[in-house]
Design a protein around this motif. Sequence first.
Motif, short mmCIF file in Angstrom:
data_model
loop_
_atom_site.label_atom_id
_atom_site.label_comp_id
_atom_site.label_asym_id
_atom_site.label_seq_id
_atom_site.Cartn_x
_atom_site.Cartn_y
_atom_site.Cartn_z
N GLY A 1 -45.62 -49.16 -65.55
CA GLY A 1 -46.66 -49.17 -66.57
C GLY A 1 -47.61 -50.32 -66.38
N ALA A 2 -48.26 -50.69 -67.48
CA ALA A 2 -49.25 -51.77 -67.44
C ALA A 2 -49.35 -52.41 -68.81
CB ALA A 2 -50.62 -51.22 -67.03
N LEU A 3 -49.72 -53.68 -68.81
CA LEU A 3 -49.97 -54.42 -70.04
C LEU A 3 -51.34 -55.06 -69.94
CD1 LEU A 3 -49.08 -55.72 -72.77
CD2 LEU A 3 -48.10 -57.57 -71.42
N LEU A 4 -52.16 -54.82 -70.94
CA LEU A 4 -53.48 -55.42 -71.02
C LEU A 4 -53.53 -56.27 -72.27
CD1 LEU A 4 -53.77 -52.23 -70.04
CD2 LEU A 4 -56.13 -52.92 -69.81
N SER A 5 -54.20 -57.40 -72.16
CA SER A 5 -54.36 -58.28 -73.31
C SER A 5 -55.80 -58.77 -73.34
CB SER A 5 -53.40 -59.47 -73.19
OG SER A 5 -53.62 -60.37 -74.24
N THR A 6 -56.45 -58.57 -74.47
CA THR A 6 -57.81 -59.05 -74.63
C THR A 6 -58.14 -59.17 -76.12
OG1 THR A 6 -60.12 -58.73 -73.97
CG2 THR A 6 -58.92 -56.76 -74.58
N ASN A 7 -58.92 -60.17 -76.46
CA ASN A 7 -59.38 -60.35 -77.83
C ASN A 7 -58.25 -60.24 -78.86
OD1 ASN A 7 -62.04 -60.66 -76.92
ND2 ASN A 7 -62.36 -58.47 -76.97
N ASP A 8 -57.14 -60.85 -78.56
CA ASP A 8 -55.98 -60.88 -79.46
C ASP A 8 -55.32 -59.51 -79.67
OD1 ASP A 8 -56.28 -63.64 -79.77
OD2 ASP A 8 -57.65 -63.37 -81.45
N PHE A 9 -55.55 -58.57 -78.74
CA PHE A 9 -54.91 -57.27 -78.79
C PHE A 9 -54.09 -57.05 -77.52
CE2 PHE A 9 -58.21 -56.51 -81.87
CZ PHE A 9 -57.59 -55.70 -82.81
N PHE A 10 -53.02 -56.28 -77.67
CA PHE A 10 -52.23 -55.81 -76.54
C PHE A 10 -52.36 -54.29 -76.45
CE2 PHE A 10 -49.48 -59.55 -77.64
CZ PHE A 10 -49.62 -60.23 -76.45
N LEU A 11 -52.47 -53.79 -75.25
CA LEU A 11 -52.32 -52.37 -74.97
C LEU A 11 -51.28 -52.28 -73.88
CD1 LEU A 11 -53.29 -49.36 -75.25
CD2 LEU A 11 -54.74 -49.84 -73.28
#
Length: 132
Positions: A38-48
Amino acid sequence: MEHTICYLSKQAGPLQDSELEALFNFILGKNLTLNITGALLSTNDFFLQILEGKKDTIDEIFSKIRKDKRHRNILTILNQKIENRIFNTYEANFSILKTKEDIVKLNTYLSKYDVENRYPKNIKSLIEPFLL
């Protein structure tokens, strides 16, 4: 049975770079031992995060995530059976995407899939906001 869960969450509070790095390293090590892709993205205080693997394993991980105090307002976007993992051949099978270049690389990777396969197309549409 192969399964995927994708969720979006707000960070409960701002995480320092060192805290994020420690979290990312823990996730990479844990997911490799559990055969999670899978993958983890983090930006602007959000996780996807996108998790792929055996249903029981994915459900157990997601249950722990839901109890993790670093997350709030967890929104489950996908929770479904899949025929094939799309991250099986991507980088180290589970990637932390930190830069725009990382996301562009992932976008290019996902573009190689058949447009009839809805799963990669859905995932691709989910990461689009993280390109900004």
